[in-house]
Each structure stands twice: as C-alpha cells, then as structure tokens.
Design an enzyme around this catalytic site. Structure first.
Site, mmCIF file in Angstrom:
data_model
loop_
_atom_site.group_PDB
_atom_site.id
_atom_site.type_symbol
_atom_site.label_atom_id
_atom_site.label_comp_id
_atom_site.label_asym_id
_atom_site.label_seq_id
_atom_site.Cartn_x
_atom_site.Cartn_y
_atom_site.Cartn_z
ATOM 1 N N LYS A 1 0.840 -1.201 0.000
ATOM 2 C CA LYS A 1 0.000 0.000 0.000
ATOM 3 C C LYS A 1 0.877 1.253 0.000
ATOM 4 O O LYS A 1 1.965 1.234 0.577
ATOM 5 C CB LYS A 1 -0.853 0.025 1.279
ATOM 6 N N ARG B 1 -10.426 -11.356 1.556
ATOM 7 C CA ARG B 1 -11.279 -12.397 0.984
ATOM 8 C C ARG B 1 -10.595 -13.761 1.021
ATOM 9 O O ARG B 1 -11.260 -14.785 1.054
ATOM 10 C CB ARG B 1 -11.709 -11.999 -0.432
#
Ligand code: BES
Ligand code: ZN
Ligand code: ZN
Length: 502
Positions: A282, A356
């Site tokens: 990130k 996920r």
C-alpha cells in the site's frame, strides 16, 4: 477491564438529584415557551436561567444547549438540551443528546450528571433508557493507555431520573443491558485502537481466551495453530499468513445457551491485524490506519463479551482467521495460485486483496458447523468507502430476509447500513484463466460487489450476509456526539439487536 461510569435509574425529580450537572432535555416546536420551562426551576435560579435562555434565543432545536450556573444547590450547573419537536424524536435523538451532555459535563469540570428521561410522543421508556446508557458509556470512552497526561476526564456517575414509579424496574433492567452492550462495543474499540505491534494474532487469541474464561458462562474456545490449519487445507488463509513473522491464529469461540435451540448463528470477523498490502504494498497514506483491519474480529470479540453477559437464547459461533499481511521473502507473490479448504483454487493477482482469502477458509470452516445463519464482518474494500462514505456499511447476501433483519436491527441500534446487490452478471469478472477464481476483478468498478461475489463462492446456499464495514469501523473524525475518533466497535450493537429477530 476498564472502569466504566456507574449508571443508576431512580424515581426522582431532577432537582433533587445529587450530581455536579443537571441535564434537562427539552422538546421544542410550535408554542415553545421559555417562561414555562423556567418555572420548573427552583426559585433561586429562575432569574439567571431566564436571562441565559432568552439571550441565547434557546428554541430547543436538536443539538442546542444552554448551561446555567446554579447557586444554593448541590449541583453546579443545569444544562438545557434541545431535542427538537417531540413528533420527530427517535432513539438517535436521545443518544445524541446524552453524548453531548457528557461532553458538556466534562467541559464544566463535572464528574457526575443527572438526566431527566426525555419522553416524547411515543417510544418505550426502557428502549430510551438503554439507548441513553449506551450513548453515555460510548461518549465516556477514551483510548489513553499510552498518554502520560491530558487523558480525557471520565465520568463517575450518571443518574437517570424517572417520572413514573412503575417504570423503575424496567429502566434498571435496561441500564444493565445497555451497560453490557456498551462494554462490548468499548472492548472492540480498545482492540482496534491498540497498535498492531501489540494487537497481533496471538493477542487476539489471548483476548478470546479472557472472554471465554471470565466473560460469563457457556462460552468455550478453540484456537487452531498453523499446522492445524494446514491439516484442514486452509491454503488461502495460510497464503496470507506466510509472509508474516507473527504466527497466525485461527480462533473459534462457541456459545451454547442453557436451553437447547435449533437456531445457530455463525459470526465471522476479518482479523488482519495489520494490512501492509503485502508485496502489492500500500502507499504510505493508505497504510496509516491499517491496524483497523481486524475491526471485524474485534466486533466478534466485543459481541462475545455481550453474549456472556446477556446469555441469549440462540447458539452462536465466533470465527476469526487472524493473521498479518506483510511483504517478505516468504510472502505470496502476485500470480501465485493457492487452494482453499473447500477445494477452490485461487489465482492471487493482488496481495492487498487478502481479506477475501482469509475469509474463504473462515467461511468454509463456519459452514461445516451447519449454522442456520452466517454473517461476516470485514473491513474488506476501499471501494465500499468510495460508494457509501465513511459512515455506512454495505450489506449484501444470498437471503433477503436475513439482510432485511440485519438492516432493521442496524436501524434500531443506531448503526448505518445499506444493501448492495450481489449481481450475478458481475460473477465472470472474478473468473481466472488459470484457476477457479482470481482474487481481484477484471473490471475497475464495483469492487465491493465483486468482493462479495468472491465470498459467496464459499458459503453455498446457507443464509448468509456479508457486512463490508471498511467505512464506519474506524472513524477519522467523530461519527456523532457519542462516538469519537478511532475504533468504533461498529457491528456489535446491530448484532445484539439481531439476536431477537432470528
Ligand atoms: N483492508 C483493505 C480495505 C480497506 C481500505 C479497509 C480502507 C479500510 C479502509 C483491503 O484488504 C484492501 O486492501 N482492499 C483492496 C482490494 C483491491 C486490491 C481489490 C482495496 O480496497 O484497495
Ligand atoms: Zn488489503
Ligand atoms: Zn485488508
């Protein structure tokens, strides 16, 4: 556990209450008259109250407040709090009022407050009391573990002044329930606010252990280590964990009610204790708040502290696949293909879509418990914040009835949630050319929905709802008068409300 403010409910006139600050909620609207209001005050304070209220043109609008110093009285101040028109009043009106009253009391240097129960045209006295108690305890929260000074001054006591003797018992019960719920929310906030260097997967497991041991009866805990998860074939979850130094912990809390029931709820929380993005690192700014990526897990743990106290009538399982998401020589690479415990293969194209992957195995595990309903809470997508902003959770699921019950519960609890469609036409976007699924969609848009569709692959037909809490889980500015910056414990209040609707 941290000390919370003592809250009592008594049949009592506000002006007879022993408190530093007296809080008088006032309904406004047409025909509102300061004179009638002032007449309720003891003779000695009428003149100054009249002057202050008139000078500030107090009209009892929501959010309006006027503090008047008292003389010849145990209390130092009386604060008039506007509520707006009685016909528009909701539980949120009461929550906002109490949150503001706590802040004003603190500002006035008080440690205790007494509040008259605001009874509008409708609304049950117990519901209002519960909402007020929760708002007060949340408003009194501060995360100041690491501050040497300048910590927020905490309240010692709040008295709810009840008009009718017949309401006293019900209000006291509501106070107890409100305190239990607020304690759960505040524990979740603490877990989120604690820095990631402390709040590791092992620390989450320890928090679960404390809850199972000390949080009330009928709760048990199982923690699976990396090897246990390997044996179960949890290749998706372990792929995320492989780059981190801190070992993963798969946490399973169970609550069995005293009386047998067919209702079995599984609540799954995303527990990424720090999300650096992994090799798909990130940018610095996006990483700053990523200690919050275990907010779903924190909500599950907060919920279990409430469950221990309230002993609901349904069976409940809390499941957290806890891990960090870090870049390293051992980390998963974009392009790697892994196999989840249900046999599905996943091409990992972006290591920052890790939530996920952890949930794929957590949902598969939960499904094997044969629950009658499954709910996951996850800070899953930035796209959710783009779509719904910082205050609203996206709810999506395969069972409209369950989604509707959750939305109603959220409404009652004062948490904001909105439904998104699990659009089947978007399903091809997560198909991989080399595996069963890819972990990011081929399209740029609809990221929350494609993430939801990915999760759906692991729940089959069981009634299930996915809550993407990326926005409201962590407040970068205060969400309301009673919910300040940082971890919010979002989801706990809604799920407690839901128990009675299942
Ligand atoms: N934990 C983040 C989502 C998030 C973002 C939560 C902001 C709270 C605030 C999640 O793991 C993530 O990084 N998602 C990616 C998915 C993308 C790579 C498909 C995102 O939203 O950018
Ligand atoms: Zn991520
Ligand atoms: Zn994440």
């Amino acid at each position: 556990m941290r000390e919370s403010m003592n809250i009592v409910g008594e049949k009592l006139d506000l002006f007879a209450a022993k408190a530093d600050v007296l809080v008088l909620p006032v309904f406004g609207g047409e025909g509102f008259d300061v004179t009638a209001l002032v007449e309720r005050l003891p003779e000695s304070s009428r003149k100054s109250a009249n002057r202050s209220l008139k000078a500030s043109e107090f009209a009892a609008k929501p959010g309006e407040s006027v503090a008047v110093e008292l003389h010849d009285s145990r209390a130092h101040y009386i604060v008039f709090m506007g509520l707006g028109e009685a016909k528009d009043a909701t539980l949120e009106t009461a929550r906002e009022m109490v949150g503001a009253a706590v802040a004003i009391t603190r500002k006035l240097g008080g440690l205790s407050l007494a509040v008259e129960m605001p009874m509008g045209e409708e609304g049950d006295v117990a519901d209002i009391a519960e909402a007020m108690v929760i708002a007060a305890q949340l408003a009194d929260y501060a995360f100041d573990t690491y501050k040497a000074k300048n910590g927020k001054r905490r309240m010692k006591e709040m008295t709810l002044c009840i008009a009718q003797g017949r309401d006293v018992l019900r209000v006291r019960k509501a106070v107890e329930r409100g305190n239990a719920i607020a304690a759960g929310v505040n524990i979740a906030r603490d877990l989120v606010n604690m820095p990631a260097q402390i709040m590791t997967p092992a620390a989450l497991a320890e928090a679960a252990e404390r809850i199972a041991k000390e949080g009330g009866k009928n709760i048990s805990l199982k923690v699976l280590e990396r090897e246990d998860c390997e044996a179960l074939g949890m290749g998706a979850y372990l792929a995320v964990a492989q780059g981190a130094e801190h070992p993963p912990k798969f946490i399973h809390l169970s609550y069995m009610p005293e009386r047998a029931t067919r209702k079995r709820l599984a609540v799954i929380g995303k527990g990424v204790t720090f999300d650096s993005g992994g090799l798909s690192l990130k940018p610095a700014d996006s990483m700053m708040t990523m200690k919050c990526d275990m907010a779903g897990a924190a909500a599950v743990l907060g919920l279990f502290t409430v469950i221990g106290q309230l002993q609901p009538r349904i069976e409940i399982h809390g499941i957290i696949a806890a891990t960090e998401n870090m870049p390293s020589g051992k980390a998963i690479r974009p392009g790697d293909i892994v196999k989840a415990s249900n046999g599905t293969t996943i091409e990992i194209l972006n290591t920052d879509a890790e939530g996920r992957l952890t949930l794929a195995d957590a949902l598969t595990y939960a499904k094997q418990l044969e629950p009658t309903a499954m709910i996951d809470l996850a800070t899953l997508t930035g796209a959710c914040m783009v779509g719904l902003g910082e205050e609203i959770t996206a709810a999506m699921g395969n069972n409209d009835e369950l989604v509707a019950s959750i939305l109603e519960s959220a409404d009652d609890a004062g948490e904001k949630m909105w439904k998104l469609p699990l659009e089947k036409r978007y399903r091809p976007l997560i198909e991989s050319e080399v595996a069963d699924l890819r972990n990011i969609a081929t399209a740029r848009y609809g990221g929350s929905i494609t993430a939801g569709l990915f999760l759906q692959e692991f729940v089959d037909d069981l009634p299930w709802t996915h809550l993407d809490i990326a926005g409201p889980a962590f407040a970068e500015r205060p969400l309301s008068s009673y919910l300040g910056k940082g971890g919010t414990g979002h989801g706990v209040r809604t799920l407690v409300e839901l128990f009675d609707r299942l």
